[in-house]
Scaffold this motif. Structure first.
Motif, PDB file in Angstrom:
ATOM      1  N   LEU A 199       9.532   2.184   1.254  1.00 57.42           N
ATOM      2  CA  LEU A 199      10.466   1.558   0.323  1.00 57.42           C
ATOM      3  C   LEU A 199      11.186   2.606  -0.520  1.00 57.42           C
ATOM      4  O   LEU A 199      12.388   2.490  -0.794  1.00 57.42           O
ATOM      5  N   ALA A 200      10.461   3.636  -0.918  1.00 52.42           N
ATOM      6  CA  ALA A 200      11.078   4.707  -1.712  1.00 52.42           C
ATOM      7  C   ALA A 200      12.179   5.398  -0.915  1.00 52.42           C
ATOM      8  O   ALA A 200      13.233   5.766  -1.465  1.00 52.42           O
ATOM      9  N   GLU A 201      11.946   5.574   0.383  1.00 51.33           N
ATOM     10  CA  GLU A 201      12.973   6.173   1.238  1.00 51.33           C
ATOM     11  C   GLU A 201      14.225   5.307   1.298  1.00 51.33           C
ATOM     12  O   GLU A 201      15.336   5.809   1.506  1.00 51.33           O
TER      13      GLU A 201
ATOM     14  N   VAL B 186      13.704  -7.310   6.509  1.00 51.10           N
ATOM     15  CA  VAL B 186      13.149  -7.923   7.714  1.00 51.10           C
ATOM     16  C   VAL B 186      13.156  -6.924   8.866  1.00 51.10           C
ATOM     17  O   VAL B 186      12.191  -6.828   9.641  1.00 51.10           O
ATOM     18  N   GLY B 187      14.227  -6.152   8.985  1.00 57.82           N
ATOM     19  CA  GLY B 187      14.310  -5.149  10.035  1.00 57.82           C
ATOM     20  C   GLY B 187      13.250  -4.071   9.906  1.00 57.82           C
ATOM     21  O   GLY B 187      12.760  -3.543  10.910  1.00 57.82           O
ATOM     22  N   GLU B 188      12.886  -3.747   8.689  1.00 56.31           N
ATOM     23  CA  GLU B 188      11.898  -2.693   8.439  1.00 56.31           C
ATOM     24  C   GLU B 188      10.463  -3.199   8.539  1.00 56.31           C
ATOM     25  O   GLU B 188       9.589  -2.508   9.060  1.00 56.31           O
TER      26      GLU B 188
ATOM     27  N   GLY C 231       0.813  -1.211   0.000  1.00 56.13           N
ATOM     28  CA  GLY C 231       0.000   0.000   0.000  1.00 56.13           C
ATOM     29  C   GLY C 231       0.842   1.254   0.000  1.00 56.13           C
ATOM     30  O   GLY C 231       2.084   1.196  -0.064  1.00 56.13           O
ATOM     31  N   PRO C 232       0.188   2.420   0.088  1.00 58.55           N
ATOM     32  CA  PRO C 232       0.913   3.699   0.018  1.00 58.55           C
ATOM     33  C   PRO C 232       1.999   3.870   1.085  1.00 58.55           C
ATOM     34  O   PRO C 232       3.085   4.369   0.787  1.00 58.55           O
ATOM     35  N   LYS C 233       1.715   3.441   2.323  1.00 58.59           N
ATOM     36  CA  LYS C 233       2.714   3.619   3.386  1.00 58.59           C
ATOM     37  C   LYS C 233       3.947   2.764   3.136  1.00 58.59           C
ATOM     38  O   LYS C 233       5.082   3.241   3.286  1.00 58.59           O
ATOM     39  N   THR C 234       3.721   1.520   2.754  1.00 60.26           N
ATOM     40  CA  THR C 234       4.861   0.638   2.453  1.00 60.26           C
ATOM     41  C   THR C 234       5.620   1.144   1.242  1.00 60.26           C
ATOM     42  O   THR C 234       6.860   1.142   1.215  1.00 60.26           O
TER      43      THR C 234
END
Length: 365
Positions: free
Chosen positions: A200-202, A220-222, A193-196
């Motif tokens: 990921l973009a960051e 896994v850490g994220e 979704g948008p938050k993930t």
């Protein structure tokens, strides 16, 4: 054998149903809404047709916003949901798809999966042909269009069905799966979704290819082990989830075999037919079932599929009844010039046979 999975998505379904009911509105912006009842404009958009979408109207936006975007479209229509009507249209379309599937899984009123691995032998040319037939039969049965994705697994099939809408067909062959998925934006992966996507973009991950190559330990850490493993597998085009019969759906047991030589007459297939019937009957008996519908499937050398079926007078699990019925169907189905490459038998319309007797139990053998 490669899996061949179809995802069928009915195009802008609720709005298309409204166009079906009233063809005069087809070229107008049509917005089907969930009205909350508080005010005339309170609620959200459920579905919009493609005319309305050109104005930026889409599912999930407030009705007030949709009306603002359609302010210059004086002929726009805002209609309430009519779920019972949509269900009736959906049933007609689903029935047409179900008849062309080895395993059928309904996942909503407007989408489903169909596993066609058995009847195609994993051949994607054949799977594409079945998809075209499904599109034609859905249009004939329900007068609506649908988009189909064909792929080696459910995830890729679902992504592919959204590639060429409306009325599209996208085939992702096993050898092309990695290349197909790697170029996608990460939010095309189901469940991202948008938050993930933003997180990921960051991390510098914008495409599925980026995600597939990203350090799994950082993922896994994220996001935790389960989510990280799913996302990276999906980014590589990996998905082992089976197509499963939905609760309450009509089930079927089927076997299809490839003939050693193309057959031009029913008699050339009698030997294989007996073996297929025996295999089907064994599966039926193990499940303590009795069937009432019997069908024969012929896949021709041009990949066309011919199906014929009969309904018995009573439920049975008797091998002799199955064999004699399929033999009669096969004799009737064969036409001059027909060359059969694969032969199948299907039984359905089950009831539990535990402790039950049928009319066939009292017939002389």
């Amino acid at each position: 054998m490669a899996r061949a999975v179809l995802h069928v998505d009915f195009d802008y379904f609720f709005a298309q149903c409204e166009e079906l009911r009233n063809p005069e509105i087809k070229n107008r912006p049509v917005v089907v809404c969930v009205f909350s009842g508080r005010t005339e404009d309170s609620g959200v958009v459920s579905t919009a047709n493609y005319v309305a979408r050109k104005y930026g109207v889409k599912s999930g936006i407030p009705i007030r916003t949709a009306k603002s975007r359609l302010a210059d479209a004086k002929d726009a229509l805002f209609l309430p949901l009519d779920v019972e009507y949509y269900k009736a249209v959906s049933e007609k379309a689903m029935a047409a798809i179900r008849e062309n599937a080895d395993v059928f899984e309904r996942v909503g009123i407007d989408e489903c999966f169909a596993d066609v691995s058995e009847r195609t032998g994993g051949d994607f040319d054949s799977a594409e042909g079945i998809s075209r037939r499904i599109k034609d039969e859905v249009r004939r049965a329900a007068q609506i269009s649908c988009s189909v994705g064909v792929a080696p697994n459910k995830m890729l099939a679902k992504i592919a069905s959204d590639f060429d809408k409306p009325d599209g067909l996208t085939v992702v062959r096993p050898e092309d799966a990695g290349r197909f998925v790697s170029a996608l934006d990460v939010d095309k992966i189901p469940g991202v979704g948008p938050k993930t996507r933003d997180r990921l973009a960051e991390l510098g991950v914008r495409t599925a290819g980026d995600l597939a190559a990203f350090d799994i330990y950082r993922l896994v850490g994220e996001f935790g082990r389960k989510n990280a493993t799913y996302m990276q597998n999906a980014a590589k085009g990996i998905d082992d989830e089976p197509v499963q019969e939905s609760e309450g759906e009509r089930k079927q047991i089927m076997r299809i075999v490839t003939l050693k030589h193309d057959a031009a007459a029913a008699s050339e297939m009698y030997g294989e037919l007996e073996g297929i019937c025996r295999s089907v009957q064994e599966s039926v008996s193990k499940k303590n079932l009795a069937f009432k519908s019997v069908g024969v499937i012929l896949i021709l050398n041009n990949l066309e599929t011919v199906t014929r079926s009969r309904t018995l007078k009573a439920h049975t699990s008797d091998l002799d009844v199955l064999h004699s019925t399929t033999k009669a169907i096969l004799d009737d189905a064969m036409a001059d010039g027909m060359k059969v490459r694969r032969l199948g038998v299907r039984v359905s319309d089950f009831q539990d046979s535990t402790g039950q007797e049928t009319l066939f139990d009292f017939m002389p053998r």
